[in-house]
Design a protein around this motif. Structure first.
Motif, short mmCIF file in Angstrom:
data_model
loop_
_atom_site.label_atom_id
_atom_site.label_comp_id
_atom_site.label_asym_id
_atom_site.label_seq_id
_atom_site.Cartn_x
_atom_site.Cartn_y
_atom_site.Cartn_z
N SER A 257 23.41 -10.58 51.35
CA SER A 257 22.50 -9.43 51.32
C SER A 257 22.89 -8.43 50.23
CB SER A 257 22.47 -8.74 52.68
OG SER A 257 23.74 -8.21 52.98
N LEU A 258 24.07 -8.59 49.62
CA LEU A 258 24.52 -7.71 48.55
C LEU A 258 24.15 -8.23 47.16
CD1 LEU A 258 28.09 -6.87 49.95
CD2 LEU A 258 25.97 -5.57 50.21
N LEU A 259 23.58 -9.42 47.09
CA LEU A 259 23.21 -10.01 45.80
C LEU A 259 22.23 -9.14 45.04
CD1 LEU A 259 22.58 -13.82 46.48
CD2 LEU A 259 24.34 -12.82 45.05
N THR A 260 22.47 -9.00 43.75
CA THR A 260 21.53 -8.26 42.90
C THR A 260 20.84 -9.20 41.91
OG1 THR A 260 23.28 -7.68 41.34
CG2 THR A 260 22.78 -6.09 43.10
N SER A 261 21.44 -10.35 41.63
CA SER A 261 20.87 -11.30 40.70
C SER A 261 21.06 -12.71 41.24
CB SER A 261 21.56 -11.17 39.33
OG SER A 261 20.99 -12.06 38.41
N LEU A 262 19.97 -13.51 41.19
CA LEU A 262 20.04 -14.87 41.72
C LEU A 262 19.31 -15.80 40.77
CD1 LEU A 262 20.77 -16.84 44.03
CD2 LEU A 262 18.61 -16.18 45.13
N ASN A 263 20.03 -16.80 40.27
CA ASN A 263 19.45 -17.80 39.38
C ASN A 263 19.45 -19.13 40.11
OD1 ASN A 263 18.87 -19.76 37.45
ND2 ASN A 263 19.90 -18.64 35.82
N ILE A 264 18.27 -19.58 40.52
CA ILE A 264 18.13 -20.87 41.20
C ILE A 264 17.19 -21.77 40.38
CG2 ILE A 264 18.70 -20.14 43.54
CD1 ILE A 264 15.70 -19.73 44.04
N SER A 265 17.18 -21.55 39.07
CA SER A 265 16.31 -22.33 38.20
C SER A 265 16.81 -23.77 38.07
CB SER A 265 16.24 -21.68 36.81
OG SER A 265 17.51 -21.70 36.20
N ARG A 266 15.88 -24.64 37.72
CA ARG A 266 16.19 -26.05 37.41
C ARG A 266 16.90 -26.78 38.56
NH1 ARG A 266 15.30 -26.02 31.78
NH2 ARG A 266 15.55 -23.96 30.94
N ASN A 267 16.39 -26.60 39.77
CA ASN A 267 16.97 -27.28 40.92
C ASN A 267 15.98 -28.18 41.66
OD1 ASN A 267 19.86 -26.46 41.49
ND2 ASN A 267 18.93 -24.48 41.03
N ASP B 61 15.48 -15.61 39.29
CA ASP B 61 15.03 -16.64 38.36
C ASP B 61 14.85 -17.93 39.16
OD1 ASP B 61 14.53 -18.52 36.43
OD2 ASP B 61 16.19 -17.93 35.12
N ALA B 62 13.60 -18.26 39.45
CA ALA B 62 13.27 -19.50 40.16
C ALA B 62 12.43 -20.40 39.26
CB ALA B 62 12.53 -19.18 41.45
N SER B 63 12.66 -20.29 37.96
CA SER B 63 11.88 -21.06 36.99
C SER B 63 12.30 -22.53 36.98
CB SER B 63 12.05 -20.46 35.59
OG SER B 63 13.40 -20.52 35.19
N ALA B 64 11.41 -23.35 36.43
CA ALA B 64 11.68 -24.78 36.24
C ALA B 64 12.07 -25.48 37.53
CB ALA B 64 12.74 -24.99 35.16
N ASN B 65 11.29 -25.24 38.55
CA ASN B 65 11.42 -25.95 39.82
C ASN B 65 10.11 -26.67 40.10
OD1 ASN B 65 14.12 -25.47 41.18
ND2 ASN B 65 13.57 -23.38 40.63
N ARG B 66 9.81 -26.93 41.35
CA ARG B 66 8.56 -27.59 41.72
C ARG B 66 7.84 -26.77 42.79
NH1 ARG B 66 11.15 -33.38 42.67
NH2 ARG B 66 9.15 -33.81 43.61
N LEU B 67 7.94 -25.46 42.68
CA LEU B 67 7.34 -24.56 43.68
C LEU B 67 5.82 -24.59 43.59
CD1 LEU B 67 9.64 -21.43 43.10
CD2 LEU B 67 9.93 -23.25 44.80
N SER B 68 5.17 -24.72 44.74
CA SER B 68 3.71 -24.66 44.77
C SER B 68 3.23 -23.35 45.37
CB SER B 68 3.14 -25.85 45.54
OG SER B 68 3.65 -25.87 46.86
N ASP B 69 4.14 -22.60 45.98
CA ASP B 69 3.81 -21.26 46.49
C ASP B 69 5.09 -20.47 46.68
OD1 ASP B 69 4.97 -22.27 48.79
OD2 ASP B 69 3.16 -22.25 49.98
#
Length: 102
Positions: A4-14, A33-41
């Protein structure tokens, strides 16, 4: 927990198919950053991340951006290129701090 203390999260390319609803519990998150994934929503709980200034959703499979993004008071940069978006909801225009939409 400490998440809950996170200020930056990069979960791209997963190759993620979805974001967990618990993402809304990251109230101090300023950059996602949730870029380059397969998110549909995106989960409705993303609207609870009201400290976001940068949101990267580019290179996914999104067909729309959630209208709730317009209610994020600090959102400055939204990257959503290379998706399947054909229409942007008018509420996005209410994002007072939005300076960059890609």
């Amino acid at each position: 927990g400490t998440a809950s203390l996170l200020t930056s999260l990069n979960i791209s390319r997963n190759q993620l198919l979805s974001l967990p609803a618990s993402i809304g519990g990251l109230l101090r998150l300023t950059e996602l950053d949730a870029s380059a994934n397969r998110l549909s929503d995106t989960p409705p709980s993303l609207a609870a991340c009201r400290s976001l200034t940068l949101l990267r959703l580019d290179s996914n499979r999104l067909s729309e951006l959630p209208p709730s993004l317009g209610a994020m008071p600090l959102l400055r940069t939204l990257c959503a290129s290379q998706n399947l978006i054909a229409h942007i909801h008018p509420s996005l225009g209410a994002a007072a701090s939005l300076a960059s939409l890609d």
